[in-house]
Write a protein that holds these residues in place. Structure first.
Motif, PDB file in Angstrom:
ATOM      1  N   GLU A   1       0.831  -1.206   0.000  1.00 32.70           N
ATOM      2  CA  GLU A   1       0.000   0.000   0.000  1.00 32.70           C
ATOM      3  C   GLU A   1       0.865   1.255   0.000  1.00 32.70           C
ATOM      4  O   GLU A   1       0.537   2.253  -0.666  1.00 32.70           O
ATOM      5  CB  GLU A   1      -0.915   0.005   1.225  1.00 32.70           C
ATOM      6  N   CYS A   2       1.972   1.204   0.718  1.00 24.85           N
ATOM      7  CA  CYS A   2       2.872   2.357   0.789  1.00 24.85           C
ATOM      8  C   CYS A   2       3.544   2.617  -0.555  1.00 24.85           C
ATOM      9  O   CYS A   2       3.692   3.771  -0.974  1.00 24.85           O
ATOM     10  CB  CYS A   2       3.913   2.138   1.871  1.00 24.85           C
ATOM     11  N   ILE A   3       3.966   1.558  -1.212  1.00 25.11           N
ATOM     12  CA  ILE A   3       4.589   1.697  -2.529  1.00 25.11           C
ATOM     13  C   ILE A   3       3.607   2.338  -3.514  1.00 25.11           C
ATOM     14  O   ILE A   3       3.963   3.263  -4.259  1.00 25.11           O
ATOM     15  CB  ILE A   3       5.063   0.327  -3.037  1.00 25.11           C
ATOM     16  N   LYS A   4       2.381   1.864  -3.483  1.00 29.40           N
ATOM     17  CA  LYS A   4       1.345   2.419  -4.371  1.00 29.40           C
ATOM     18  C   LYS A   4       1.102   3.893  -4.058  1.00 29.40           C
ATOM     19  O   LYS A   4       0.990   4.727  -4.970  1.00 29.40           O
ATOM     20  CB  LYS A   4       0.055   1.615  -4.215  1.00 29.40           C
ATOM     21  N   MET A   5       1.039   4.228  -2.773  1.00 36.79           N
ATOM     22  CA  MET A   5       0.772   5.613  -2.385  1.00 36.79           C
ATOM     23  C   MET A   5       1.934   6.533  -2.755  1.00 36.79           C
ATOM     24  O   MET A   5       1.713   7.692  -3.155  1.00 36.79           O
ATOM     25  CB  MET A   5       0.493   5.703  -0.880  1.00 36.79           C
ATOM     26  N   ALA A   6       3.157   6.052  -2.646  1.00 38.42           N
ATOM     27  CA  ALA A   6       4.314   6.871  -3.029  1.00 38.42           C
ATOM     28  C   ALA A   6       4.212   7.270  -4.502  1.00 38.42           C
ATOM     29  O   ALA A   6       4.536   8.406  -4.881  1.00 38.42           O
ATOM     30  CB  ALA A   6       5.608   6.110  -2.764  1.00 38.42           C
ATOM     31  N   LYS A   7       3.756   6.338  -5.331  1.00 38.51           N
ATOM     32  CA  LYS A   7       3.596   6.643  -6.764  1.00 38.51           C
ATOM     33  C   LYS A   7       2.464   7.642  -6.992  1.00 38.51           C
ATOM     34  O   LYS A   7       2.558   8.522  -7.860  1.00 38.51           O
ATOM     35  CB  LYS A   7       3.339   5.348  -7.536  1.00 38.51           C
ATOM     36  N   ILE A   8       1.403   7.522  -6.195  1.00 38.52           N
ATOM     37  CA  ILE A   8       0.289   8.461  -6.313  1.00 38.52           C
ATOM     38  C   ILE A   8       0.732   9.883  -5.996  1.00 38.52           C
ATOM     39  O   ILE A   8       0.398  10.836  -6.704  1.00 38.52           O
ATOM     40  CB  ILE A   8      -0.876   8.030  -5.395  1.00 38.52           C
ATOM     41  N   LEU A   9       1.520  10.041  -4.921  1.00 40.46           N
ATOM     42  CA  LEU A   9       1.996  11.378  -4.545  1.00 40.46           C
ATOM     43  C   LEU A   9       2.882  11.978  -5.623  1.00 40.46           C
ATOM     44  O   LEU A   9       2.812  13.170  -5.911  1.00 40.46           O
ATOM     45  CB  LEU A   9       2.746  11.304  -3.227  1.00 40.46           C
ATOM     46  N   LEU A  10       3.711  11.154  -6.240  1.00 39.53           N
ATOM     47  CA  LEU A  10       4.569  11.650  -7.310  1.00 39.53           C
ATOM     48  C   LEU A  10       3.740  12.165  -8.472  1.00 39.53           C
ATOM     49  O   LEU A  10       4.027  13.227  -9.043  1.00 39.53           O
ATOM     50  CB  LEU A  10       5.509  10.543  -7.786  1.00 39.53           C
TER      51      LEU A  10
END
Length: 311
Positions: free
Chosen positions: A248-257
């Motif tokens: 979930e964190c990996i996915k969210m990091a991409k969303i923020l970018l």
């Protein structure tokens, strides 16, 4: 303005209203970019704070070439390495062998000596090994961020006051923070509660862990759940905890970018995953003002995305 040292520009990081992410998740999200500190994280604050406190109490003498030893392979280690170089100390860092290879390389470039611990022995393997080394070398100084009261005090005196200044005309409803040593959520949380007594403080931890029940399991979210309940953590501040997964964190990091063009590390992403979960579960309403920190940037965590780069 011309500064005399990189140390002089620590702090006073900007707070951003993440409007696009707020629209997608469904509440007003604000984040303080601690990633813009020298050294790239909020931990630079406490590194300098702990060394300064040790100097004030006579434990360390500036320019003495004394050896500091600390169990940290992450952002605290970088902050300590910077301060040690500038203030005249040697530094040994004990790091779990599963920590970011990029940060290990960076710490060596700063001049720190790196000793690896066996991560299979638990989340606090580096802490245990550091104590073993200090027992063999009693002249080494361990600052011990998990027990050092200068850790939360640094945030009380700087970070928290900056936040209150930024929100002079906005009421905060929630403060979301990952818990590793517990320093920032304690120091910031205590001061913010004085300003906003109805503020809810929510901790973030990896799936399978339960800080409030002292349950810790191996995980891959660096910086969270260090295997103990840290002494500096004021656990009474925490209203409740939210568990998140590394995926979930990996996915969210991409969303923020993509949404905000802001680079965030995995533990920072955990805060936003927690916010989304709470909104999805109707525990945070759409008109709520939610505050969190972006601790560092994604650069040291690119190995988490290797599967995408290799496809």
């Amino acid at each position: 303005m011309i500064y005399q040292s990189i140390i002089d520009v620590i702090g006073h990081t900007p707070t951003i209203h993440l409007k696009r992410l707020s629209e997608e998740i469904g509440c007003n999200i604000f984040s303080k970019l601690e990633s813009l500190n020298p050294g790239g994280s909020h931990k630079t604050r406490i590194a300098l704070g702990m060394i300064s406190n040790a100097e004030e109490t006579g434990i360390l003498i500036r320019g003495s070439n004394q050896t500091i030893i600390e169990p940290s392979g992450g952002n605290t280690g970088i902050g300590l390495a910077m301060a040690a170089n500038l203030l005249g100390y040697k530094l040994i860092l004990v790091i779990p062998d599963n920590y970011s290879k990029e940060k290990q390389k960076l710490l060596k470039l700063y001049g720190a000596e790196i000793i690896l611990s066996d991560s299979r022995l638990g989340n606090n393997s580096h802490g245990e090994k550091a104590f073993e080394i200090q027992f063999e070398h009693p002249n080494y100084v361990m600052l011990n961020q998990q027990k050092n009261l200068a850790n939360p005090q640094t945030h009380r005196k700087s970070t928290a006051l900056e936040i209150i200044e930024d929100f002079s005309e906005i009421n905060l409803d929630y403060f979301i923070g990952g818990i590793g040593t517990g320093g920032h959520i304690t120091g910031i949380g205590e001061v913010l509660l004085e300003k906003w007594p109805s503020l809810k403080i929510i901790g973030v931890e990896p799936d399978g862990c339960n800080l409030l029940k002292d349950i810790h399991v191996p995980h891959n979210i660096q910086g969270l759940s260090v295997g103990i309940i840290p002494d500096v953590l004021n656990i009474e501040l925490i209203d409740f905890m939210v568990q998140v997964s590394v995926d979930e964190c990996i996915k969210m990091a991409k969303i923020l970018l993509k949404k905000e063009s802001i680079s965030i590390g995995i533990s920072s992403a955990a805060n936003f995953v927690a916010i989304k979960k709470l909104v999805d579960e109707n525990k945070i309403s759409s008109d709520s003002n939610v505050f969190t920190l972006i601790y560092d940037q994604i650069d040291s965590y690119l190995n988490y995305f290797d599967i995408e780069f290799n496809n």
